[in-house]
Structures are given as C-alpha cells and as structure tokens.
Design an enzyme around this catalytic site. Sequence first.
Site, PDB file in Angstrom:
ATOM      1  N   ASP A  80      37.634  36.915  46.087  1.00 53.69           N
ATOM      2  CA  ASP A  80      36.869  37.958  45.384  1.00 53.69           C
ATOM      3  C   ASP A  80      36.604  39.196  46.237  1.00 53.69           C
ATOM      4  O   ASP A  80      35.579  39.871  46.074  1.00 53.69           O
ATOM      5  CB  ASP A  80      35.531  37.402  44.857  1.00 53.69           C
ATOM      6  CG  ASP A  80      35.739  36.204  43.955  1.00 53.69           C
ATOM      7  OD1 ASP A  80      36.757  36.170  43.255  1.00 53.69           O
ATOM      8  OD2 ASP A  80      34.871  35.307  43.965  1.00 53.69           O
ATOM      9  N   LYS A 124      40.868  42.217  45.655  1.00 58.99           N
ATOM     10  CA  LYS A 124      42.335  42.265  45.749  1.00 58.99           C
ATOM     11  C   LYS A 124      42.953  42.905  44.501  1.00 58.99           C
ATOM     12  O   LYS A 124      43.916  43.670  44.607  1.00 58.99           O
ATOM     13  CB  LYS A 124      42.904  40.837  45.912  1.00 58.99           C
ATOM     14  CG  LYS A 124      42.425  40.127  47.170  1.00 58.99           C
ATOM     15  CD  LYS A 124      42.935  38.707  47.238  1.00 58.99           C
ATOM     16  CE  LYS A 124      42.364  37.796  46.163  1.00 58.99           C
ATOM     17  NZ  LYS A 124      40.914  37.516  46.285  1.00 58.99           N
ATOM     18  N   GLN A 142      42.858  33.996  45.962  1.00 56.62           N
ATOM     19  CA  GLN A 142      41.803  33.423  46.815  1.00 56.62           C
ATOM     20  C   GLN A 142      41.696  34.210  48.128  1.00 56.62           C
ATOM     21  O   GLN A 142      42.018  35.376  48.159  1.00 56.62           O
ATOM     22  CB  GLN A 142      42.041  31.930  47.079  1.00 56.62           C
ATOM     23  CG  GLN A 142      41.816  31.025  45.873  1.00 56.62           C
ATOM     24  CD  GLN A 142      42.961  30.987  44.895  1.00 56.62           C
ATOM     25  OE1 GLN A 142      44.095  30.711  45.272  1.00 56.62           O
ATOM     26  NE2 GLN A 142      42.718  31.258  43.629  1.00 56.62           N
ATOM     27  N   GLY A 181      40.501  35.183  39.733  1.00 53.03           N
ATOM     28  CA  GLY A 181      40.005  36.156  38.760  1.00 53.03           C
ATOM     29  C   GLY A 181      40.067  37.509  39.422  1.00 53.03           C
ATOM     30  O   GLY A 181      39.284  37.787  40.317  1.00 53.03           O
ATOM     31  N   HIS A 182      41.055  38.301  39.053  1.00 54.31           N
ATOM     32  CA  HIS A 182      41.278  39.589  39.717  1.00 54.31           C
ATOM     33  C   HIS A 182      40.924  40.716  38.751  1.00 54.31           C
ATOM     34  O   HIS A 182      41.481  40.808  37.661  1.00 54.31           O
ATOM     35  CB  HIS A 182      42.745  39.705  40.169  1.00 54.31           C
ATOM     36  CG  HIS A 182      43.120  38.686  41.209  1.00 54.31           C
ATOM     37  ND1 HIS A 182      44.376  38.566  41.718  1.00 54.31           N
ATOM     38  CD2 HIS A 182      42.374  37.757  41.850  1.00 54.31           C
ATOM     39  CE1 HIS A 182      44.404  37.592  42.623  1.00 54.31           C
ATOM     40  NE2 HIS A 182      43.195  37.078  42.706  1.00 54.31           N
ATOM     41  N   LYS A 236      41.875  45.216  42.559  1.00 54.96           N
ATOM     42  CA  LYS A 236      41.802  46.677  42.599  1.00 54.96           C
ATOM     43  C   LYS A 236      42.847  47.247  43.566  1.00 54.96           C
ATOM     44  O   LYS A 236      43.558  48.202  43.246  1.00 54.96           O
ATOM     45  CB  LYS A 236      40.393  47.085  43.030  1.00 54.96           C
ATOM     46  CG  LYS A 236      40.238  48.563  43.294  1.00 54.96           C
ATOM     47  CD  LYS A 236      38.809  48.874  43.689  1.00 54.96           C
ATOM     48  CE  LYS A 236      38.738  50.162  44.467  1.00 54.96           C
ATOM     49  NZ  LYS A 236      37.371  50.497  44.855  1.00 54.96           N
TER      50      LYS A 236
HETATM   51  P1  GDP Z   1      39.517  39.677  43.571  1.00 48.60           P
HETATM   52  O1  GDP Z   1      39.458  38.267  43.121  1.00 48.60           O
HETATM   53  O2  GDP Z   1      39.733  39.797  45.046  1.00 48.60           O
HETATM   54  O3  GDP Z   1      40.502  40.516  42.797  1.00 48.60           O
HETATM   55  O4  GDP Z   1      38.072  40.290  43.295  1.00 48.60           O
HETATM   56  P2  GDP Z   1      37.182  40.113  41.967  1.00 48.60           P
HETATM   57  O5  GDP Z   1      37.765  40.960  40.898  1.00 48.60           O
HETATM   58  O6  GDP Z   1      36.938  38.682  41.664  1.00 48.60           O
HETATM   59  O7  GDP Z   1      35.789  40.673  42.473  1.00 48.60           O
HETATM   60  C1  GDP Z   1      35.664  41.955  43.014  1.00 48.60           C
HETATM   61  C2  GDP Z   1      34.613  42.734  42.216  1.00 48.60           C
HETATM   62  O8  GDP Z   1      34.257  43.904  42.929  1.00 48.60           O
HETATM   63  C3  GDP Z   1      35.127  43.225  40.868  1.00 48.60           C
HETATM   64  O9  GDP Z   1      34.062  43.206  39.957  1.00 48.60           O
HETATM   65  C4  GDP Z   1      35.562  44.655  41.159  1.00 48.60           C
HETATM   66  O10 GDP Z   1      35.525  45.479  40.011  1.00 48.60           O
HETATM   67  C5  GDP Z   1      34.527  45.073  42.171  1.00 48.60           C
HETATM   68  N1  GDP Z   1      34.950  46.074  43.165  1.00 48.60           N
HETATM   69  C6  GDP Z   1      36.137  46.201  43.796  1.00 48.60           C
HETATM   70  N2  GDP Z   1      36.056  47.156  44.749  1.00 48.60           N
HETATM   71  C7  GDP Z   1      34.788  47.642  44.712  1.00 48.60           C
HETATM   72  C8  GDP Z   1      34.076  48.616  45.479  1.00 48.60           C
HETATM   73  O11 GDP Z   1      34.595  49.243  46.410  1.00 48.60           O
HETATM   74  N3  GDP Z   1      32.768  48.820  45.136  1.00 48.60           N
HETATM   75  C9  GDP Z   1      32.151  48.145  44.131  1.00 48.60           C
HETATM   76  N4  GDP Z   1      30.858  48.418  43.880  1.00 48.60           N
HETATM   77  N5  GDP Z   1      32.787  47.234  43.404  1.00 48.60           N
HETATM   78  C10 GDP Z   1      34.093  46.967  43.697  1.00 48.60           C
HETATM   79  P1  IMO Z   2      40.233  34.966  43.638  1.00 46.43           P
HETATM   80  O1  IMO Z   2      41.756  35.022  43.612  1.00 46.43           O
HETATM   81  C1  IMO Z   2      36.637  32.845  44.889  1.00 46.43           C
HETATM   82  C2  IMO Z   2      36.924  28.498  45.244  1.00 46.43           C
HETATM   83  C3  IMO Z   2      36.084  27.697  44.255  1.00 46.43           C
HETATM   84  C4  IMO Z   2      35.785  26.468  45.112  1.00 46.43           C
HETATM   85  C5  IMO Z   2      37.094  26.270  45.883  1.00 46.43           C
HETATM   86  C6  IMO Z   2      38.032  25.252  45.261  1.00 46.43           C
HETATM   87  O2  IMO Z   2      39.582  35.537  42.442  1.00 46.43           O
HETATM   88  O3  IMO Z   2      39.734  35.515  44.926  1.00 46.43           O
HETATM   89  P2  IMO Z   2      39.601  25.313  43.108  1.00 46.43           P
HETATM   90  O4  IMO Z   2      39.275  25.530  41.661  1.00 46.43           O
HETATM   91  O5  IMO Z   2      40.572  26.303  43.661  1.00 46.43           O
HETATM   92  O6  IMO Z   2      39.996  23.907  43.414  1.00 46.43           O
HETATM   93  O7  IMO Z   2      38.191  25.527  43.879  1.00 46.43           O
HETATM   94  O8  IMO Z   2      37.732  27.538  45.916  1.00 46.43           O
HETATM   95  N1  IMO Z   2      37.833  29.486  44.623  1.00 46.43           N
HETATM   96  C7  IMO Z   2      37.609  30.797  44.604  1.00 46.43           C
HETATM   97  N2  IMO Z   2      36.533  31.512  45.038  1.00 46.43           N
HETATM   98  N3  IMO Z   2      37.713  33.489  44.373  1.00 46.43           N
HETATM   99  C8  IMO Z   2      38.784  32.788  43.966  1.00 46.43           C
HETATM  100  O9  IMO Z   2      39.941  33.386  43.573  1.00 46.43           O
HETATM  101  C9  IMO Z   2      38.755  31.383  44.030  1.00 46.43           C
HETATM  102  N4  IMO Z   2      39.616  30.404  43.699  1.00 46.43           N
HETATM  103  C10 IMO Z   2      39.047  29.249  44.076  1.00 46.43           C
HETATM  104  O10 IMO Z   2      34.920  28.388  43.901  1.00 46.43           O
HETATM  105  O11 IMO Z   2      34.781  26.758  46.035  1.00 46.43           O
HETATM  106 MG    MG Z   3      38.191  36.975  42.033  1.00 46.18          MG
END
Ligand code: GDP
Ligand code: IMO
Ligand code: MG
Length: 427
Positions: free
Chosen positions: A12, A15, A224, A39-40, A17
């Site tokens: 999270d 990535k 991840q 979840g991207h 973005k």
């Molecule tokens: P990912 O799994 O690495 O793609 O990240 P996620 O989408 O799960 O979580 C990142 C969150 O941060 C999302 O809600 C994005 O919209 C938000 N985000 C990304 N870059 C920034 C930033 O520079 N500032 C803020 N405030 N939010 C950001």
């Molecule tokens: P993105 O790609 C954050 C975490 C779960 C749990 C552990 C194992 O959005 O960054 P799993 O379902 O993979 O067996 O769970 O890994 N986890 C993540 N945490 N972002 C993710 O993906 C994750 N994918 C798995 O919360 O702790």
């Molecule tokens: Mg994510």
Amino acid sequence: MNCCVVGLQWGDEGKGKVVDILAEKSDLVVRYNGGANAGHTVIIGDQKYALHLMPSGAVRPGCRCIISNGVVVDPAVLIEEINGLDKRGISLKERLFISENAHVVLDYHKLEDRLREEALGKNKIGTTARGIGPCYADKVGRSYAVRMADFRDPQRLKEKLETIVSYKNKLFGALYGAPPMQVGPLLEKCQTYRTILEPCITNTTEMLYKAIDAGDSILFEGAQGALLDLDHGTFPFVTSSNASALGLGPGCGVPSRHVDRILGVVKSYMTRVGAGPFPAEQDNEIGNRIREKGHEYGTTTGRPRRCGWFDAVAVAYTARLGGITEIAMMHLDTLAGLDEVKICRAYRIGNRETTFFPGDLSDLTAAECVYETLPGWQEDLSEAGEMADLPDNARRYLETVESLVGVPITMVGVGPKRSQIIYRKPL
Ligand code: GDP
Ligand code: IMO
Ligand code: MG
C-alpha cells in the site's frame, strides 16, 4: 527502457499511482506476483479505480496488460474487474494477456484461507482471505493445482476438479468439520470463466521476449511490499509470493539484466495491515492522526491500517534486497501539521544496537526503535509542484531519509492525484 516498480514496506505504498504515471511511456505493464490480495489505487480526475488483479496500466488505453505466470488468478475477480472497467469506458479487448502457466484461485482456496485463519484464532496471520496462501501451497505441492491452460481442455479440467474437490472435502472435513463441497457448481462457474477468459490465455514469456527484442518499453508492477516477501520478509507474517523485486524473474521469466530501472515506492511513514511485528508502530494519537489524514484503510478489505514512523532500518534493507536504483516517496503531504517528525535509524535489541534488519522474528519483536527527531512543517503541500515549493523542514526530512537509506528519492507524492507529484529527475 524497462522499469520495475515495487513496494519497500508492507504494501500500500502508492504503487498503483506510480505505475499509472510511468505507464504513460510504457508499451506493456506486467503484474508478476500476488493475486487479488493487492489493491492498487489509480485516480484520474474525479475517477478512482481500485485494481486487484488488473495491471494498473489498464487505465491507459494504449497499454498492453500482462498477468504473468507468477500471479495467482481468481477468475471471478478478474472478470468483475474487466466488466467494471468496461462499464467505465475502458476496454481490455485484445490487450489483456494471461499466462497459461498462472495458477488459478478457486472457491476452495478462499474457503481454506478463511477456515485456517479462524482455526488459528489469536495466532492468525490476518490474511486478505483471497485464497492466496492455499493457491500458492497447491502450486508448490503440484498434485492438486489448476493452471490457466487447463481452461483450454474442459475434459482435463473436469477430471482435475473432481479429484481436487474430493481431496479437499476429506481434508476440510477432518481438519475443520466443514460440510462437503459439490463439484457441479464449480464446474459450471469454470465454464463461464473459460468462455470469457480463454481468448486472453497465452504464453506471456514468449510475448515478453518478443517485446524485448522489438525494443518495447516494459513496466513491471510488483504487488504487496518487500517486507511481505515470503523468503525475505517478516515470516510468517508475510504473503505467499516473492513480493520484493527478487520475484520478478521467477514471476514472469524475464531476468534482471533486462530491467534498467528498479523503483522502490515508500510512504513517508509506515503502515501495515494484518498481524506481525512493526517496530516503529504508533498505536497512539500520532498513528490515529496519520490514519485519518492519509485515509489509511485497506483498498481490498477496508481494514484500518496500523500506522507508524518511517523505518529507515527496514527500508535500507528492502532497498538493498531489491537492487533499488531510486525511491518514490508518497504521502509527504500527510505528515504536514506535526510539530516534530521521527525516523527510525537503528534498532535496540537487548543491549545491542543494530542498523541491519533482523531476520529472526523474536529479534524483530524485541526491537525498539532509536529515532532521529526532526522539526515538522505546518504548510499544506498538496499544491507543491517542485522541490523549491517545499518548506525547508520537509526537504530536510527527505534528505535525512535519503542519507539513512542510501538511495536517492526521485519522486515525491504530495496528494493522491496523478498530477500531485514532484519529479526530481525527468521520468
Ligand atoms: P498500492 O497498493 O501500493 O497501490 O497503494 P494503495 O492504493 O493500496 O494505497 C495508497 C493510497 O494512498 C491510495 O488511497 C492512494 O490514492 C493514496 N496516495 C498515493 N500517493 C499519495 C500521496 O502522495 N498523498 C496522498 N495523500 N495520498 C496518496
Ligand atoms: P498491495 O499490492 C497490504 C498482507 C495481508 C496479511 C498478509 C498475508 O495493495 O500493496 P495474504 O492475503 O496475502 O495471504 O495476506 O499480507 N497483504 C497486504 N497488505 N497491501 C497488500 O497488497 C497486501 N497483500 C497482502 O494484510 O497481513
Ligand atoms: Mg494496496
């Protein structure tokens, strides 16, 4: 120019973005590990997309999207994503390719994930319940695995599923007292999956080699984060794939010599979803403040994310592990408004101090952070377009992270939108 984007924390990092931004200049975007646990988020104008299996390049109409052999594919989730994007005017027709060797997540994997976590009680991992661990376990176990290529041969798939369901029924019944599953409904679902997905199933390794030979620009999208890497992360509180940049080769068949740039994504603080050690965690007002300001709730499960200070010990390790050439730091805007900000620069474990991330879980659990404390900044950063727009203290924060981690920060996120990013070097 081929580039790989990976998370350097516990996922999270933002990535989605960064991949969306880099995809503008890419011909192909490749997901090579994980599955629908990811979840991207991509935000374009007032439109927000949460992608689970689909490479984040999907929102760029000219980009070919590859789901390679290292991904575990839940066909139900993928079809929902294809349809969801289609409804929003984004067609994947003739530009989505799925490896014939990618393993398939089916209902019994999700059931097993849930049953196992429930049985573990307070010792659970806190998985996303997407069937990831059970599917990778079947892959490693070999005898009861289904791959995308099996959809091409309905008779073979039927025989396999009959054997697998009978085996799983015995297992789940004996271990968890679960009622037996019927194979019929599963076969029907698979027929639907086959109709929709078969045209996309191909040899993605061959495709990638052809793209390399043609000089196409390839973007590899890690899921991840490296601290969740099965072999190098905080085991057993990890995911079941190689979520560091090391997973790229096995995950898609492309050796690292074809990758020119390995970009590590971090947030300006740490977050973690699920259980496991987190030395810099702030289970207090600071953590709550970061969670609310940064909207730190899971993109896949909606769970609140645990929040803490930036951990330079952990990120220096994951940067090294991934051969990271540059860092994109997101969410610098989220730290605004604090009187002081902290960065963990070493761990104290018993009476010794270390700057190397421990491999042993009990060391990591015992680790206490030694912090570098810096003055905070009050200014809102969301409109900052270049480094000169940042307050001195925010720049000092970035410089301190760079010196502790030992890798340059080349992009700085100041908000969730595509445009809210500062480039310190051309893309
Ligand atoms: P990912 O799994 O690495 O793609 O990240 P996620 O989408 O799960 O979580 C990142 C969150 O941060 C999302 O809600 C994005 O919209 C938000 N985000 C990304 N870059 C920034 C930033 O520079 N500032 C803020 N405030 N939010 C950001
Ligand atoms: P993105 O790609 C954050 C975490 C779960 C749990 C552990 C194992 O959005 O960054 P799993 O379902 O993979 O067996 O769970 O890994 N986890 C993540 N945490 N972002 C993710 O993906 C994750 N994918 C798995 O919360 O702790
Ligand atoms: Mg994510």
